[in-house]
Design a protein around this motif. Structure first.
Motif, short mmCIF file in Angstrom:
data_model
loop_
_atom_site.label_atom_id
_atom_site.label_comp_id
_atom_site.label_asym_id
_atom_site.label_seq_id
_atom_site.Cartn_x
_atom_site.Cartn_y
_atom_site.Cartn_z
N UNK A 11 26.38 36.16 24.85
CA UNK A 11 26.89 35.42 23.71
C UNK A 11 26.51 33.94 23.40
N UNK B 65 29.00 41.08 44.36
CA UNK B 65 30.15 40.69 43.57
C UNK B 65 30.87 39.69 43.97
N UNK C 145 32.09 31.74 42.08
CA UNK C 145 31.59 30.70 40.89
C UNK C 145 32.61 30.01 40.47
N UNK C 146 34.08 30.62 40.86
CA UNK C 146 35.00 29.97 40.60
C UNK C 146 35.64 28.69 41.28
N UNK D 230 27.67 41.04 36.21
CA UNK D 230 28.75 41.97 36.17
C UNK D 230 30.05 41.45 35.77
N UNK D 231 30.28 40.04 35.79
CA UNK D 231 31.50 39.38 35.47
C UNK D 231 31.50 39.57 33.86
N UNK E 109 31.46 42.15 32.48
CA UNK E 109 32.17 43.51 32.21
C UNK E 109 33.76 43.10 31.94
N UNK E 110 34.32 42.13 32.60
CA UNK E 110 35.45 41.80 32.41
C UNK E 110 35.90 42.03 30.94
N UNK E 111 34.94 41.36 29.87
CA UNK E 111 35.45 41.32 28.60
C UNK E 111 35.08 42.72 27.92
N UNK F 245 35.83 45.87 28.87
CA UNK F 245 36.98 46.75 28.75
C UNK F 245 37.92 46.72 27.27
N UNK F 246 38.03 45.39 27.42
CA UNK F 246 39.14 45.39 26.15
C UNK F 246 38.39 44.82 25.05
N UNK G 165 25.45 46.85 35.95
CA UNK G 165 26.30 47.82 36.81
C UNK G 165 25.26 49.05 37.06
N UNK H 188 22.81 48.12 39.76
CA UNK H 188 23.34 47.96 40.90
C UNK H 188 23.60 49.23 41.90
#
Lengths: 283, 537, 283
Positions: free
Chosen positions: A52, A205, A211-212, A228-229, A231-233, A235-236, A247, A250
């Motif tokens: 992005x 993972x 990183x948070x 990989x993080x 990917x959380x976007x 799905x939706x 993924x 890996x």
């Protein structure tokens, strides 16, 4: 099976080679932002499209794989060695030593380590390089991730201390660390290899989740976990297939590791069977 | 008989059509379990939502016109140069449990609000000087509230003061707003039901609210909230992320709205505190106006708005967003993106570019860290863009994402940071609401808080102007003072304002009378007028 | 029994104290998001800070907490302003339910797949099983949880799928290890059937470590389940743990640590007892 093994080795060699040679293979720097084409689809210029911020995904995958595929196995090795040491020693000595060791293990499993990790970030310099930060992160994971396996190894060691071959080894003069290292732990290889194999993807993972807290990689350095993080976007929001490539990489690498570790375990076992059949021969 | 049948059926149909337009349960999400139901205590987003929907206030600032409108009070007058306010209350009002509302409750509320042990942020906004706030009950429907010193923007502050009952057995839970808290299932939802005693009626005399209930689902994850909206499980989303906005717009453009620029601003500042543990040579850089202006000019705000916010943001101008119609200084324009000008400023300050790296007069390579809150993808993306922009002028930036509390501790207590990237929502439009930010002696003066005396001439000037606007009852004069503060802030850039975000909302087409505002609360500021289509009952 | 209870209590108290200490020393303990509220006066900010410092003296806090604990008072959550006892009573059942479902699924899948892979002797089956377990161990919990939300499947099943690869890996390696022991080879050479070898010879050999794995799988399951609860909005203790960490809510954190420690130590103790019982019987 031999063909499968060769294929696994080939895949791992290609993956590691591509990761280590990222600087030469990647079509662009992992941090360069092509701001005119953010979230672009794959093209000749960008094989896996752009993220992005317009950064080349393929370049970021190569560099991310380099970070994760080098450091995660190292951290996994540390946790495996620690598990072997604590579990082995606890099982060997038994009695109050075992009770104390298992108490420490249970504590390790229960304590919320989150705040230790936050504290570690606090003492690190603000201007720590992304590379140093990710090395520290994986080392921490290695030092904190051994407890579950230690219990299983302790149970296995306790059991083996009663076995005939250990009795035979004791009779031939082996004791202490040497006995555990040469006779007990090799027979727990399966458990140790399981610990190692599980730890690699889990640490990759977990590094991304850390990183948070300010640990793990920081911008602009990527890691497989940070990719990989995204990917959380997916799905939706954006189920674009090329986003799943990290993924897939890996999974393939982890599966190849597994094939080789299985083979390693089987080969070592068969050579030890041969040595057991000839008593007195060195293991 | 048959002659009566048709008219009877027509009447029946008409009645059912009218009835079908009323009622229904509106559902939307709040991000966490509420931490309090007490309207006078500090609130986070979830508590604030519940209190807005259940609290009755004496007057309400219309979120579209930004003008104060009568609510529980039919009229008010600000007297004695802003030291006294007189309210005439509406007759016949009752709390949700039937307890009557009167001037006594106003006095009770003010007494609770101004209790120094409560430490209410709303109460603090009224504290204009030493001395007690007194309330004089003139009659059951008339009350005077007297302050020890002039309070700027006095009337509109009452938009944030829900009235409490002095007599109701339900205490804080007795509501004067359109809804009351009926059910609270921990971790799942809060159900608000229509207040049967709500005073407001629509233009045809029908009692409001139209809705039977509002269900607030507790939902932490923004993606799942969007999914639930797509499925019709919730009907509104406030503060949509830009990428989710685009996704929902692609499904059905009618269900999302960009309500225009909001008062949510993203900005960056350097640590100028003399007691901070950062390297002295770095403090020299940060305290130079030329350095700050150069950094500002090297940042491409337009790219940030386009890429990170998908065009749903605009380059920020300064301390006030254009969403704040009256107080925004329209003469100011965003700082231009001009890396060449940035380099010129830096050269004037003694910096030089060597092999792509910027160095100061002592030869130190210009490198600093930008701290931000982790897990905020937009802000981390902005930091990555700033990193690339400043690389072009030879500055190396390290992005440090920390957890929220660690960031607050560093900026408020230890001052162990170099630069910080944050965003803030300014819900109070009046400059008095940000006194603590601009006065150099206050703790929210982020770049160098709690100064015993202003460190610079321009901070001295800002102190003077802020105190002047706070003690003036003339709005035109106050505007002049505040405009000048904005100009100084624009010139000196203690805060490097980056973008003003747009208010992005999602509202199901089944929700009627929704007029989203750029100001908080964006979607439900007129909750009593919202309706649902019959199929959604 | 009394000794075991004493040990359990001691570990719980130590874990609670260590967790509280880690939270106390981690940066941000005295910070409050209200510090960014420009409406608050300096006195109010100072009062907020003092309120947070009320728990800063850890020894006093912990002693006071233990005194309350003796009377069944678990304190008040600072961030939610509710009694912790009430919060746990409302949330714990949901987590325990999810935990049970996740563990049952993980063990059934993991053990069955490992046994089937070993028994079948089919390389293709083993490779497939390895691939499936590799897929789930490489998938971030957040991604799988979101997939389950999209598909409207129970989140506990997602947790089960994430835990089973670890159980599968350990079980497979344990079985592999056991099958290569001399007495197993002898039994097979003498013509014992597959199932008989598995049930009468392999299982008893692997049982001590398997039982240890049962104990630690609870801890693994808790670690996997809590973030899934947060993402899938299960009103369990996962959400509370997240709240406690975000808000530095000391009373809530200490109680959650004690709860997790209790579950972990009970599980490992029970598995130790089972293991010792099994060994005695076998002897």
């Amino acid at each position: 099976m031999k063909n499968v093994r060769i294929a696994a080795i080939a895949v791992l060699v290609v993956a590691m080679g591509a990761a280590l040679g990222a600087n030469y293979i990647a079509p662009a720097s992992y941090e360069q932002q092509f701001r005119e084409s953010p979230s672009a689809s794959p093209s000749a210029q960008h094989l896996l499209g752009t993220d992005d911020l317009g950064r080349d995904r393929f370049a970021r995958l190569l560099h991310g794989a380099r970070v994760s595929l080098v450091l995660a196995p190292l951290a996994a090795a540390i946790s495996t060695v620690l598990a072997a040491f604590f579990g082995g020693m606890a099982g060997y000595f038994g009695g109050w030593m075992e009770r104390w060791a298992l108490t420490v293990v249970d504590l390790f499993l229960s304590i919320p380590w989150l705040f230790l990790l936050i504290s570690v970030r606090a003492v690190l310099p603000l201007n720590i390089s992304p590379q140093a930060s990710v090395v520290v992160t994986f080392l921490l994971l290695g030092f904190l991730g051994w407890a579950a396996s230690a219990r299983i190894i302790c149970a296995g060691t306790r059991d083996m201390m009663k076995s005939e071959f250990v009795a035979l080894a004791r009779a031939t003069g082996f004791s202490g660390v040497k006995l555990v290292r040469l006779h007990v732990l090799p027979n727990l290889r399966g458990t140790l290899l399981a610990q190692f194999w599980i730890s690699v993807p889990v640490f990759i993972i977990t590094e991304a989740n850390l990183s948070a807290l300010g640990l793990g990689v920081s911008e602009p350095l990527p890691s497989l976990g940070s990719l990989l993080r995204e990917l959380q976007n997916v799905v939706t929001l954006r189920p674009e297939p090329w986003i799943f490539v990290p993924l897939a990489v890996l999974i393939v690498v982890v599966s190849c590791f597994q094939i080789l570790l299985n083979r390693l375990s089987m080969e070592r076992s068969s050579s030890e069977r041969t040595s057991i059949e000839r008593p007195g021969a060195p293991a | 008989m048959r002659r009566l049948l048709f008219p009877c059926m027509a009447v029946l149909l008409l009645c059912s059509a009218i009835a079908a337009q009323m009622g229904g349960e509106l559902r939307f999400c709040i991000p966490s379990e509420p931490n309090t139901f007490n309207p006078l205590l500090p609130q986070e987003v979830s508590s604030g939502t519940i209190i807005y929907l259940t609290g009755g206030v004496l007057l309400r600032v219309n979120r579209i016109t930004q003008m104060a409108e009568p609510e529980l009070a039919t009229s008010w007058q600000v007297l004695d140069g802003g030291k006294r306010i007189h309210f005439q209350l509406r007759e016949g009002l009752k709390f949700s449990d039937g307890t009557p509302f009167s001037a006594e409750d106003v006095a009770y509320t003010m007494q609770k609000l101004m209790d120094p042990e409560l430490h209410s942020p709303t109460g603090d906004a009224f504290r204009s000087g030493e001395g007690k706030v007194t309330t004089r009950i003139l009659s059951p429907l008339a009350v005077d509230i007297v302050f020890p010193a002039m309070v700027a923007n006095l009337a509109k502050l009452f938009d944030t003061v829900p009235m409490l009952s002095s007599r109701s057995p339900q205490k804080d839970m007795a509501a004067l707003g359109p809804f009351y808290v009926a059910e609270h299932k921990a971790g799942l939802y809060i159900l608000l039901k229509r207040n049967p005693y709500y005073w407001k009626k629509d233009s045809s005399g029908k009692q409001l609210p139209y809705l039977d209930a509002v269900r607030l689902e507790i939902e932490l994850n923004k993606e799942i909230e969007a999914l639930r909206f797509s499925r019709g499980e919730v009907q509104m989303i406030t503060s949509l992320q830009p990428d989710i906005f685009e996704k929902l717009a692609s499904q059905n453009a009618a269900q999302v709205q960009d309500a225009g620029v909001s008062s949510y601003t993203e900005f960056l500042w350097f640590n100028l505190a003399p007691t901070s543990p950062i390297a002295a040579y770095k403090r020299v850089w940060f305290t130079s106006t030329g350095f700050r202006r150069a950094v500002s000019e090297a940042i491409n705000r337009a790219d940030m708005a386009r890429i990170v916010f998908h065009g749903h943001a605009q380059p920020a101008v300064g301390a006030v967003s254009p969403a704040n119609k009256f107080w925004f200084n329209a003469k100011l324009k965003p700082h231009p993106y001009d890396p060449d000008s940035a380099l010129r400023r830096l050269r004037q300050d003694g910096f030089r570019l060597e092999n792509g790296a910027l160095r100061d007069q002592s030869g130190n390579e210009v490198e600093f860290s930008i701290m931000t809150v982790a897990n905020n993808h937009a802000r981390e993306s902005m930091a990555a863009m700033i990193q690339q922009d400043l690389k072009k002028i030879g500055i190396k930036v390290n992005v440090v994402s920390l957890d929220f509390h660690a960031v607050i501790e560093r900026i408020g207590e230890t001052f162990n940071y170099e630069a910080c990237l944050l965003g803030l929502l300014y819900s109070d439009l009046d400059p008095n609401g940000v006194m603590n930010v601009w006065l150099s002696s206050e703790s929210d003066h982020q770049w160098n808080p709690r100064q015993k005396s202003p460190a610079t001439g321009w901070e001295t000037e800002i102190d003077r102007l802020m105190r002047a606007q706070a003690s003036s009852g003339d709005e035109r004069l106050r505007k002049q003072y505040w405009d000048r503060v904005q100009e100084i802030a624009w010139e000196q850039e203690p805060f490097i304002y980056l973008v003003d975000k747009n208010a992005l909302v999602a509202i199901s087409p089944k929700v009627k009378n929704a007029h989203p505002s750029a100001l908080h609360p964006q979607t439900f500021w007129n909750a009593e007028h919202l309706k649902l289509e019959p199929s959604d009952h | 029994m009394a000794l075991k209870l004493l040990r359990l209590s001691a570990i719980m108290l130590m874990a609670g104290l260590i967790g509280a200490t880690l939270m106390r020393i981690a940066p941000g303990f005295t910070a409050d998001e209200q510090q960014l509220n420009s409406s608050l006066s300096a006195q109010s900010l100072q009062a907020l800070r003092q309120a947070r410092l009320a728990n800063a003296d850890l020894a006093r806090f912990y002693l006071h907490y233990l005194g309350g604990l003796a009377h069944g008072d678990l304190g008040i959550s600072q961030s939610l302003n509710q009694p912790v006892r009430q919060l746990l009573r409302e949330r714990l059942p949901a987590t325990l339910r999810s935990l049970a479902i996740a563990l049952i699924l993980a063990w059934i899948l993991g053990l069955a797949l490992a046994a089937a892979a070993r028994l079948s002797g089919s390389r293709a089956f083993t490779l497939t099983a390895d691939g499936v377990s590799g897929l789930f161990i490489s998938t971030p919990a957040a991604v799988l949880a979101l997939v389950f939300v999209v598909l409207r499947w129970p989140p506990a099943l997602a947790a089960g799928l994430l835990i089973f690869p670890k159980i599968y890996r350990y079980c497979y390696n344990l079985l592999q290890q056991s099958y290569e022991l001399p007495h197993i080879l002898t039994a097979r050479a003498k013509g014992a059937g597959q199932w008989r070898v598995l049930a009468w010879h392999v299982a008893p050999t692997a049982m001590p470590q398997l039982l240890a794995l049962v104990g630690v799988s609870i801890s693994i399951a808790i670690g996997v389940l809590l973030p899934i609860e947060v993402i899938c909005d299960v009103p369990g203790i996962g959400q509370l743990a997240w709240q406690a960490a975000e808000a530095r809510d000391l009373p809530l954190l200490v109680n959650l640590t004690l709860t997790v420690t209790f579950l972990t130590v009970c599980a490992t103790t029970l598995s130790d007892v089972a293991r010792q019982g099994f060994i005695r019987e076998a002897a």
